[in-house]
Design an enzyme around this catalytic site. Structure first.
Site, mmCIF file in Angstrom:
data_model
loop_
_atom_site.group_PDB
_atom_site.id
_atom_site.type_symbol
_atom_site.label_atom_id
_atom_site.label_comp_id
_atom_site.label_asym_id
_atom_site.label_seq_id
_atom_site.Cartn_x
_atom_site.Cartn_y
_atom_site.Cartn_z
ATOM 1 N N HIS A 179 15.759 -3.599 10.557
ATOM 2 C CA HIS A 179 14.995 -3.081 9.413
ATOM 3 C C HIS A 179 14.975 -1.556 9.454
ATOM 4 C CE1 HIS A 179 11.943 -3.047 6.263
ATOM 5 N NE2 HIS A 179 11.417 -2.035 6.919
ATOM 6 N N ASP B 87 0.141 -8.695 2.625
ATOM 7 C CA ASP B 87 0.740 -7.360 2.697
ATOM 8 C C ASP B 87 1.158 -6.889 1.307
ATOM 9 O OD1 ASP B 87 2.121 -4.981 3.846
ATOM 10 O OD2 ASP B 87 3.836 -6.023 2.970
ATOM 11 N N ARG C 156 -2.669 0.217 -1.330
ATOM 12 C CA ARG C 156 -2.532 1.479 -0.575
ATOM 13 C C ARG C 156 -1.800 2.524 -1.400
ATOM 14 N NH1 ARG C 156 0.894 -0.588 3.862
ATOM 15 N NH2 ARG C 156 1.128 1.611 4.386
ATOM 16 N N SER D 95 2.458 -3.653 8.110
ATOM 17 C CA SER D 95 3.106 -4.048 6.862
ATOM 18 C C SER D 95 4.557 -4.463 7.131
ATOM 19 C CB SER D 95 3.044 -2.871 5.880
ATOM 20 O OG SER D 95 3.832 -3.105 4.748
ATOM 21 N N LYS E 64 6.216 -8.697 7.649
ATOM 22 C CA LYS E 64 7.308 -9.266 6.849
ATOM 23 C C LYS E 64 8.467 -9.729 7.725
ATOM 24 C CE LYS E 64 6.741 -5.681 4.229
ATOM 25 N NZ LYS E 64 6.477 -4.664 3.212
HETATM 26 N N1 URA Z 1 7.485 -0.168 4.147
HETATM 27 C C1 URA Z 1 6.665 -1.231 4.108
HETATM 28 O O1 URA Z 1 7.101 -2.353 3.958
HETATM 29 N N2 URA Z 1 5.349 -1.018 4.227
HETATM 30 C C2 URA Z 1 4.815 0.203 4.394
HETATM 31 O O2 URA Z 1 3.616 0.319 4.498
HETATM 32 C C3 URA Z 1 5.673 1.308 4.418
HETATM 33 C C4 URA Z 1 7.018 1.075 4.298
#
Ligand code: URA
Ligand code: CA
Length: 432
Positions: free
Chosen positions: A82, A161, A168, A183, A187
């Site tokens: 990622h 999230d 946010r 976050s 995922k």
């Molecule tokens: N990418 C994400 O998935 N979440 C964040 O908070 C920042 C970047």
């Protein structure tokens, strides 16, 4: 338990227990806890921070707030990669087939681009007829046979999230290490990875603007990954200028094919080899980083990685003729050069602004619903540290509209030429 008490606790710098965090995420997901209370909580976290234990509980609670993908039908250790975001980031297109040649399953679930950042899914879709939709059955079968497949996110992954990230975004609480770390990791965990390699970018084109901040984020994610039972490693990579030369979907597919042929840009290849070597280590192919890199270089040099890309394109219904003739993807009707106004060294190419210029050409989305044009983008001819003569071409704009004035303006303002400069260091650190 009452949410107001949890907000107060965090506001006062106290720690929340697993039970408290589980309660908060469960009630937020079901809609019992309203956005205004969650916003206040996010702001309290922004100022008071969280311990690694708290972040781990938050991560797992969010990961379990929706579907959790079960990849146990896949043979081998599933390693996911990622990136926290960048401009011209072509790595996954190269790395996915490359890692697969070594027998490591690459079950990639990718996302679309937004704003100055491109998305891997869009890039693959620039290959005519390439489909990122597949039944779960075919996905599992593809990865078991070919060791690689790329699909869009299916199911309802980490809905807590999803809601919190949107909140946010409008409450000035995105730039918080515990919030970003939970976050991203929620995922990845919901997507079924056994092990995770993180590319934490730093610079103008990234969330984190300094190496210190990026290091803290990387260290936090690696620690919570381990606490959550997922082997995790991170690379801190430079995103002050775009990665490679190509920015834009078809342009990046062409760049990836060149890279798979062994003719990739130096920075792109360095990042690909570094991340891919970590994936091999987490997949227990070897425990030696240099050895892993050597194995990868060999797969590029002997052509197996390119063949794997061809098999992958065929398996997903894409036009395989582009593997031998990639340039036919470059169908933009307008090609314009941007010339250097003086001689000297390129001192800076501001990544996010160049990403915005590509977006304005149509290569990216300003809003989620926007359509994109695969053919357009920017092909750099120079990178930071290179010398240019006055009048020499800095880049080519690929557009489908004659009116590229605004884009040229942005590019001109964000490419700096000075007395001297050297290429930036690409890898700022490795966290294990
Ligand atoms: N990418 C994400 O998935 N979440 C964040 O908070 C920042 C970047
Ligand atoms: Ca690129």
């Amino acid at each position: 338990m009452r949410m107001v008490d949890l907000i107060e606790k965090k506001r006062n710098g106290e720690f929340l227990s697993k039970e408290e965090i589980d309660f908060m995420i469960a009630e937020y997901t079901s809609g019992e806890i309203p956005d205004y209370q969650m916003s206040a909580f996010a702001m309290a976290v922004y100022f008071q921070d969280m311990t690694d234990e708290e972040i781990t509980h938050l991560t797992l609670a969010m990961a379990n707030s929706g579907d959790v993908i079960d990849l146990s039908a896949l043979e081998g250790i599933k390693v996911d990669k990622h990136s926290t975001g960048g401009v011209g980031d072509t790595t996954t297109l190269v790395l996915a087939p490359l890692v697969a040649t070594l027998g490591v399953p690459v079950a990639k679930m990718s996302g679309r681009g937004l704003g100055h950042t491109g998305g891997t899914l869009d890039k693959f879709e620039a290959i005519p007829h390439f489909s990122i939709e597949m039944s779960e059955e075919k996905f599992i079968q593809s990865v078991n046979q070919l060791k690689v497949a790329v699909i869009g996110q299916s199911g309802d992954l980490a809905p807590a999230d999803k809601r919190l990230y949107a909140l946010r975004d409008v409450t000035a609480t995105v730039e918080s290490v515990p919030m970003i770390a939970s976050s991203i990791m929620s995922k990845k965990i919901a997507a079924g990875a056994d092990a995770i390699v993180l590319d934490v970018t730093v610079g103008d084109g990234a969330f984190m603007k300094t190496t210190e901040e990026a290091t803290r984020l990387a260290q936090t994610m690696v620690r919570i990954g381990e606490l959550a039972g997922r082997k995790t490693m991170a690379v801190i990579s430079d995103m002050s200028e775009p990665l490679g030369f190509a920015i834009g979907n078809s342009l990046e597919v062409v760049e990836a094919i060149h890279a798979l042929r062994g003719e990739g840009p130096a920075d792109l290849m360095e990042l690909v080899y570094t991340l891919a070597a970590q994936m091999l280590m987490l997949a227990e192919v070897t425990d030696d980083f240099e050895q892993a890199k050597k194995m990868l270089v060999e797969k590029i040099e002997n052509g197996e990685a390119l063949e794997k890309f061809r098999e992958m394109v065929a398996n997903q219904g894409g036009d395989v003729s582009i593997v031998d003739e990639p340039e036919k993807l470059l169908t933009a009707s307008v090609k314009k050069e941007l010339f250097a106004e003086k001689s000297g060294y390129i001192t800076r190419m501001v990544a996010d602004k160049i990403g915005v210029a590509a977006m304005k050409l149509g290569a990216g989305r300003e809003k989620k619903e926007d359509d994109i044009d695969f053919a357009v983008g920017i092909l750099l001819h120079k990178k930071v540290g290179d010398y240019v003569e006055v009048g020499e071409s800095l880049l080519t704009i690929h557009a489908n509209n004659e009116n590229t004035h605004e884009v040229e303006e942005i590019l001109r303002k964000n490419i700096f030429i000075g007395e001297n400069a050297t290429a930036p260091q690409l890898i700022h650190g490795i966290i294990t």
